[in-house]
Design a protein around this motif. Structure first.
Motif, PDB file in Angstrom:
ATOM      1  N   THR A  14       0.820  -1.212   0.000  1.00  0.00           N
ATOM      2  CA  THR A  14       0.000   0.000   0.000  1.00  0.00           C
ATOM      3  C   THR A  14       0.855   1.264   0.000  1.00  0.00           C
ATOM      4  O   THR A  14       0.575   2.226  -0.717  1.00  0.00           O
ATOM      5  CB  THR A  14      -0.925   0.012   1.235  1.00  0.00           C
ATOM      6  OG1 THR A  14      -1.776  -1.138   1.194  1.00  0.00           O
ATOM      7  CG2 THR A  14      -1.783   1.265   1.256  1.00  0.00           C
ATOM      8  N   TYR A  29      -6.548   4.262  -7.820  1.00  0.00           N
ATOM      9  CA  TYR A  29      -6.095   3.820  -6.495  1.00  0.00           C
ATOM     10  C   TYR A  29      -6.766   4.630  -5.384  1.00  0.00           C
ATOM     11  O   TYR A  29      -7.183   4.086  -4.359  1.00  0.00           O
ATOM     12  CB  TYR A  29      -4.573   3.979  -6.433  1.00  0.00           C
ATOM     13  CG  TYR A  29      -3.898   3.355  -5.234  1.00  0.00           C
ATOM     14  CD1 TYR A  29      -3.989   1.997  -4.986  1.00  0.00           C
ATOM     15  CD2 TYR A  29      -3.147   4.132  -4.359  1.00  0.00           C
ATOM     16  CE1 TYR A  29      -3.361   1.417  -3.902  1.00  0.00           C
ATOM     17  CE2 TYR A  29      -2.507   3.569  -3.267  1.00  0.00           C
ATOM     18  CZ  TYR A  29      -2.615   2.213  -3.044  1.00  0.00           C
ATOM     19  OH  TYR A  29      -1.983   1.646  -1.970  1.00  0.00           O
ATOM     20  N   GLY A  33      -9.598   3.361  -2.587  1.00  0.00           N
ATOM     21  CA  GLY A  33      -9.498   3.542  -1.144  1.00  0.00           C
ATOM     22  C   GLY A  33     -10.707   4.242  -0.554  1.00  0.00           C
ATOM     23  O   GLY A  33     -11.188   3.876   0.525  1.00  0.00           O
ATOM     24  N   TRP A 158      -5.506   6.289   2.113  1.00  0.00           N
ATOM     25  CA  TRP A 158      -5.270   4.993   2.735  1.00  0.00           C
ATOM     26  C   TRP A 158      -4.992   5.112   4.224  1.00  0.00           C
ATOM     27  O   TRP A 158      -5.225   4.177   4.989  1.00  0.00           O
ATOM     28  CB  TRP A 158      -4.175   4.246   1.992  1.00  0.00           C
ATOM     29  CG  TRP A 158      -4.706   3.754   0.684  1.00  0.00           C
ATOM     30  CD1 TRP A 158      -4.802   4.452  -0.481  1.00  0.00           C
ATOM     31  CD2 TRP A 158      -5.288   2.475   0.422  1.00  0.00           C
ATOM     32  NE1 TRP A 158      -5.400   3.687  -1.461  1.00  0.00           N
ATOM     33  CE2 TRP A 158      -5.699   2.465  -0.939  1.00  0.00           C
ATOM     34  CE3 TRP A 158      -5.485   1.326   1.181  1.00  0.00           C
ATOM     35  CZ2 TRP A 158      -6.299   1.363  -1.538  1.00  0.00           C
ATOM     36  CZ3 TRP A 158      -6.081   0.217   0.595  1.00  0.00           C
ATOM     37  CH2 TRP A 158      -6.484   0.245  -0.749  1.00  0.00           C
TER      38      TRP A 158
END
Length: 325
Positions: A14, A29, A33, A158
């Motif tokens: 990650t 991405y 998330g 994240w």
């Protein structure tokens, strides 16, 4: 030991991905998330509390509009981001008092109606920019640091997801978490055991809304623009599909489901952009594939991808021959 190693590996990947992905891949991405953040809340709400909501997109929008409006009026972005989940949770508490008296599909349709009403109001009110929306939202900043790159928003997203997962894990492992599992099994049995069913349903509804609001706050700073069109009804259905596909009532299942559906949607969008495809192709393909995926999962993987994979690995480990001398 194996779980700890797997967790460290996931964390390392990650953290490494934003450094190697290009801007186009980073956008996917980040959206992945954000979707996972909302889906964890959906999995908690449906998998543990047994409540069905088709209106998580409304709380996602409330968080985005809250952070955007505060930032555009001179409030520091950090304060706007903190206010986003608070506003979403507060809204859930207000509307949850009457709505959570409903059950099953009645509750699902009522939450869907909330999103439709919210989008209608956002498209008409001057403070929200009407159908045009809010533009030129300032970049997220803390002091002298400004998140001016997609990689910075990826780390921010994240980190938010990690916080959401940590909070959810602590809730599940607590005494209220055990009460929620009892509530999902039978509200009547839970009430007869002394569990305040109405209060617990309202709190978990607000908590899942707060997760969506946090995701919405990050989304508004990342895109710099929010409008009613940013939060279509399909997005709430998408979160339900993600939770069911990954595995209801599992934290990592929500992340797996969000990843699978997000990547699938990106593939469908690429297919719909092929020359010669009709303009309605993106929406038609999305609804058709969501329906097909749900049917296949319900028929062949009723507990979701992650529980099915975990169960298969456990059976293989149990069936492996025992070493003898």
């Amino acid at each position: 030991m194996i779980r700890a190693a797997a967790g460290l590996l996931v964390a390392a990947v990650t953290l490494a991905l934003p450094a190697v992905l290009d801007d186009s891949a980073l956008a996917v991405y980040i959206l992945l998330g954000l979707a996972a953040m909302v889906t964890v809340g959906v999995s908690l709400l449906m998998g543990y509390a047994g409540q069905v909501s088709l209106g998580q997109g409304a709380f996602y929008a409330i968080g985005a509009y809250t952070a955007a409006l505060l930032s555009l009026h001179g409030v520091p972005p950090l304060a706007g981001l903190v206010a986003a989940p608070v506003a979403a949770a507060g809204s859930a508490l207000v509307i949850g008092v009457p709505l959570l008296r409903l059950r099953g599909h009645h509750l699902a349709f009522a939450t869907l109606a909330v999103q439709l009403i919210l989008l209608s109001l956002a498209g008409q009110l001057e403070i929200t920019g009407g159908d045009i929306g809010l533009q030129a939202i300032p970049q997220f900043a803390i002091g002298s640091f400004e998140a001016g790159s997609a990689a910075a928003y990826a780390y921010m997203t994240w980190a938010g997801l990690a916080l959401v997962m940590l909070v959810t894990r602590n809730v599940i492992d607590s005494r209220p978490g055990r009460a929620l599992r009892a509530l999902a099994t039978s509200e009547t049995a839970a009430a007869s055991s002394g569990i305040p069913v109405g209060r617990y349903k309202l709190v978990v509804f607000a908590l899942s809304a707060a997760f969506a609001g946090l995701a919405g706050g990050i989304y508004c700073f990342y895109t710099g623009y929010v409008a009613p069109g940013s939060f279509p009804v399909l997005i709430s259905i998408q979160y339900i599909v993600m939770a069911v596909v990954g595995g209801l009532g599992t934290i990592w299942g929500a992340v797996v489901g969000a990843a699978a559906i997000t990547l699938l949607v990106q593939g469908l969008n690429s297919l719909a952009a092929v020359p010669g495809m009709p303009s309605s192709a993106p929406s038609v393909l999305s609804y058709a594939v969501y329906a097909l995926v749900l049917i296949l999962v319900v028929l062949f993987l009723p507990h979701g991808l992650l529980p099915a994979l975990s169960g298969r690995l456990s059976r293989k480990r149990d069936a492996s021959p025992v070493e003898t001398r």
